[in-house]
Design a protein around this motif. Structure first.
Motif, short mmCIF file in Angstrom:
data_model
loop_
_atom_site.label_atom_id
_atom_site.label_comp_id
_atom_site.label_asym_id
_atom_site.label_seq_id
_atom_site.Cartn_x
_atom_site.Cartn_y
_atom_site.Cartn_z
N CYS A 9 0.77 -1.20 0.10
CA CYS A 9 0.01 0.04 0.03
C CYS A 9 0.80 1.08 -0.16
O CYS A 9 0.38 2.17 -0.45
CB CYS A 9 -0.96 0.08 1.29
SG CYS A 9 -2.22 -1.24 1.20
N CYS A 10 1.67 1.24 0.49
CA CYS A 10 2.90 2.42 0.57
C CYS A 10 3.79 2.34 -0.56
O CYS A 10 4.43 3.67 -0.88
CB CYS A 10 4.02 2.15 1.86
SG CYS A 10 4.81 0.81 1.69
N CYS A 36 1.18 -0.12 10.33
CA CYS A 36 1.49 0.53 9.26
C CYS A 36 0.16 1.24 8.87
O CYS A 36 -0.88 0.92 8.27
CB CYS A 36 1.48 -0.64 7.94
SG CYS A 36 1.65 0.06 6.32
N SER A 38 -0.31 3.10 6.11
CA SER A 38 -0.42 3.07 4.60
C SER A 38 -1.67 2.00 4.53
O SER A 38 -2.65 2.14 3.89
CB SER A 38 0.73 2.70 3.67
OG SER A 38 1.72 3.89 3.79
N SER A 42 -5.43 2.94 3.54
CA SER A 42 -5.82 2.45 2.33
C SER A 42 -6.92 1.70 2.52
O SER A 42 -8.05 1.61 1.77
CB SER A 42 -4.62 1.70 1.50
OG SER A 42 -3.64 2.69 1.25
N CYS A 50 -1.59 4.08 -1.48
CA CYS A 50 -1.46 5.41 -1.04
C CYS A 50 -1.75 6.47 -2.48
O CYS A 50 -2.09 7.50 -2.35
CB CYS A 50 -0.21 5.81 -0.35
SG CYS A 50 -0.02 5.18 1.32
N ASN A 61 2.37 10.36 7.31
CA ASN A 61 2.51 9.13 7.12
C ASN A 61 4.12 8.98 7.17
O ASN A 61 4.72 9.24 5.99
CB ASN A 61 2.03 8.64 5.68
CG ASN A 61 2.11 7.05 5.56
OD1 ASN A 61 2.87 6.20 6.43
ND2 ASN A 61 1.50 6.46 4.82
N ILE A 63 6.33 6.71 6.51
CA ILE A 63 6.99 5.70 5.35
C ILE A 63 7.11 6.56 4.11
O ILE A 63 8.03 6.48 3.30
CB ILE A 63 5.95 4.47 5.24
CG1 ILE A 63 7.08 3.38 4.22
CG2 ILE A 63 4.81 4.55 4.45
CD1 ILE A 63 8.06 2.75 4.84
N LEU A 64 6.12 7.39 3.79
CA LEU A 64 6.06 8.20 2.62
C LEU A 64 7.06 9.68 3.05
O LEU A 64 7.26 10.37 1.91
CB LEU A 64 4.93 8.83 2.40
CG LEU A 64 3.69 7.39 1.81
CD1 LEU A 64 2.38 8.31 1.57
CD2 LEU A 64 4.52 6.97 0.69
N PRO A 69 9.60 4.31 -1.01
CA PRO A 69 8.45 4.18 -1.17
C PRO A 69 7.60 5.17 -1.68
O PRO A 69 6.73 4.99 -2.25
CB PRO A 69 7.99 3.89 0.37
CG PRO A 69 8.97 4.39 1.19
CD PRO A 69 10.46 4.40 0.41
N ARG A 70 7.87 6.50 -1.20
CA ARG A 70 7.19 7.49 -2.20
C ARG A 70 7.27 7.71 -3.47
O ARG A 70 6.43 7.96 -4.25
CB ARG A 70 7.70 9.00 -1.21
CG ARG A 70 6.84 10.15 -1.79
CD ARG A 70 7.37 11.45 -1.18
NE ARG A 70 8.86 11.90 -1.74
CZ ARG A 70 9.85 11.97 -0.86
NH1 ARG A 70 9.58 11.63 0.42
NH2 ARG A 70 11.21 12.25 -1.34
N ALA A 73 5.36 4.57 -5.06
CA ALA A 73 4.00 5.15 -5.00
C ALA A 73 3.73 6.24 -6.16
O ALA A 73 2.70 6.16 -6.91
CB ALA A 73 3.57 5.42 -3.58
#
Length: 126
Positions: A9-10, A36, A38, A42, A50, A61, A63-64, A69-70, A73
């Protein structure tokens, strides 16, 4: 590559995850699923990840806040999940490493910015 695990999801590549026994976040197999943001967000919004959210990239968030990951995504947002997995599979065959042995960092983490990650995904190693 374990393509059936897909993209988290991330934006992280569950299909290339080195975590032993991980079945991927979308199959409730990720050991990090309980915390998590994300995955939780989601699911609450009914999104695949995301990248589908109008607020992407979400500033609250953690992780983003990380480049890989950003960027992954954002890549999915622009090109789709299948294109990302196709690029990851091709790059893996060409020797691009997602996780260095014993770490969670690899060649994509050595990129300086999102544009460099997109270039590596789209063009392979130069």
């Amino acid at each position: 590559m374990k393509r059936e695990l897909g993209i988290g999801c991330c934006g992280l590549a569950c299909c290339l995850c080195a975590k032993e026994g991980c079945a991927g976040c979308k199959k409730d197999g990720c050991p990090d699923a309980a915390w998590c943001k994300s995955l939780k967000c989601s699911r609450e919004k009914g999104y695949e990840g995301c990248w589908a959210c109008e607020n992407f990239p979400c500033e609250d968030n953690p992780i983003l806040a990380k480049l890989k990951p950003r960027a992954f995504a954002a890549f999915v947002r622009q090109y789709g999940v299948e294109k990302l997995m196709d690029c990851l599979a091709r790059n893996e065959a060409l020797g691009v490493v997602y996780h260095d042995p014993g770490t969670l960092a690899g060649d994509y983490d050595r990129c300086q910015d999102e544009a460099a990650i997109f270039a590596l995904l789209l063009n392979g190693p130069q």
